[in-house]
Design an enzyme around this catalytic site. Structure first.
Site, PDB file in Angstrom:
ATOM      1  N   ASP A  11      22.411  22.400  83.376  1.00 50.69           N
ATOM      2  CA  ASP A  11      22.040  20.999  83.155  1.00 50.69           C
ATOM      3  C   ASP A  11      20.731  20.625  83.843  1.00 50.69           C
ATOM      4  OD1 ASP A  11      22.626  20.662  85.860  1.00 50.69           O
ATOM      5  OD2 ASP A  11      24.470  19.528  85.512  1.00 50.69           O
ATOM      6  N   SER A  55      29.143  15.603  93.870  1.00 54.68           N
ATOM      7  CA  SER A  55      29.248  16.835  93.082  1.00 54.68           C
ATOM      8  C   SER A  55      28.589  18.023  93.762  1.00 54.68           C
ATOM      9  CB  SER A  55      28.630  16.630  91.693  1.00 54.68           C
ATOM     10  OG  SER A  55      27.269  16.214  91.789  1.00 54.68           O
ATOM     11  N   HIS A 106      22.234  19.956  88.637  1.00 53.43           N
ATOM     12  CA  HIS A 106      23.076  20.519  89.692  1.00 53.43           C
ATOM     13  C   HIS A 106      22.627  21.939  90.020  1.00 53.43           C
ATOM     14  CE1 HIS A 106      25.675  17.313  87.995  1.00 53.43           C
ATOM     15  NE2 HIS A 106      25.988  17.142  89.265  1.00 53.43           N
TER      16      HIS A 106
END
Length: 338
Positions: free
Chosen positions: A236, A75, A239
């Site tokens: 979050d 990611s 990230h």
């Protein structure tokens, strides 16, 4: 134990399967599992549900055959946490690379959110038909959070680098980030996360350099900087934000550009306060890089030999992160329409 011995032990621990929950007591292991579940629930509840646009396309208003840049990994390579392609690390590096090379850059992405090192083989096969000139890989965090066996993760990464190098592709790997900065993770899991991620980063460097690639330490770059400035994280708190991805891209860019021979020598002049070029045994270089921001490690030779009595030689280098251009001014196909 000497400094060299400690460094070698740190760099080889993950490569040979060292570390993990087996070294803690049953009671602490139960506590760690519960902390991990709580942190995962908190992160997942705030994580963006969709990846940003890929940004695949051509960058640079230049003529000639394009440089093909492949982006692989998890990611962090996808850019999860931002909503625009021009804020993802692949697009940021592609647009800056076009300016440095004065050639168009074709961006090809195979990175997948949630990927671990074991998924790199499939990603490599997806990008090889594009005949990439250089590949940028960002991987490792999910191997740590999923508690994948470090030895397996390192072997999978090495195999991916080997396959790319056999195809004539240069490889730059952004090593495992420092998970000790993740705010949703409580102690003592945060401290163990930092140790595990640094061990994996060191082992990744040893494996990548042995296969002819080079690494850039993201762990220590994103560690202290992110710990001080929470705007580097997306909502979050796991990230990176747009600013965080820009910091990572600026750190990786010099190594990507140098790998294909377009990094200007002038960019490294007068940087004695930042440059720490030195040739060391690979284990010592890997351990040092795991704890220093933006450090690059690449293969080296001494007196014509690629290895010494303590293993392969490696060049340890630090560079000033490069200022990134305005993506909109560089894109020729438009990064937000894909």
């Amino acid at each position: 134990m000497s400094r060299a011995s400690r460094a070698r032990r740190l760099a080889t621990a993950a490569a040979y399967g060292g570390g993990g929950l087996g070294v803690v007591g049953a009671g602490l292991a139960t506590l760690l599992r519960e902390e991990a579940r709580r942190a995962r629930r908190r992160v997942e509840s705030r994580t963006a549900k969709a990846d940003p646009p890929t940004g695949e396309g051509r960058y640079g208003h230049y003529r000639g055959a394009p440089v093909v840049l492949a982006v692989l990994g998890d990611s962090s390579a996808v850019g999860l946490g931002v909503d625009r392609a021009d804020r993802t690390p692949g697009v940021l590096v592609a647009s800056a690379l076009a300016e440095l090379a004065e050639r168009p850059v074709q961006l090809v992405k195979a990175a997948v959110s949630g990927a671990r090192s074991e998924h790199l083989a499939e990603q490599v096969e997806r990008v090889l038909p594009a005949a990439p000139d250089v590949a940028m890989i960002m991987i490792g965090a999910n191997d740590v959070t999923a508690r994948a066996k470090p030895a397996h993760a390192v072997r999978d990464l090495a195999a991916a680098v080997r396959r790319l190098r056999e195809a004539g592709c240069e490889v730059v790997v952004g090593t495992c980030p420092d998970l000790g900065t993740i705010r949703p993770v409580a102690q003592p899991l945060r401290t163990l996360g930092r140790r595990w991620s640094r061990q994996l980063a060191a082992a990744q460097t040893m494996a990548v350099v042995a296969e002819g690639g080079r690494t850039v330490s993201l762990g220590s770059l994103l560690g202290p900087t992110f710990a001080r400035d929470r705007t580097m994280f997306s909502p979050d708190e796991f990230h990176p934000s747009a600013a965080g991805y820009a910091a990572a891209a600026a750190c990786i860019l010099p190594s990507v550009a140098d790998a294909i021979g377009v990094w200007p020598a002038a960019a490294d002049r007068g940087l004695r306060s930042l440059r720490r070029d030195s040739v060391r045994p690979i284990a010592r270089a890997a351990a040092s890089a795991a704890g220093r921001p933006g450090t690059e490690v690449q293969p080296a030779s001494v007196d014509g030999s690629d290895a010494g009595p303590r293993g392969p030689w490696a060049l340890l280098r630090r560079r000033r992160p490069q200022d990134l251009p305005d993506v909109a001014a560089v894109a020729t196909t438009g990064p937000t329409d894909r």
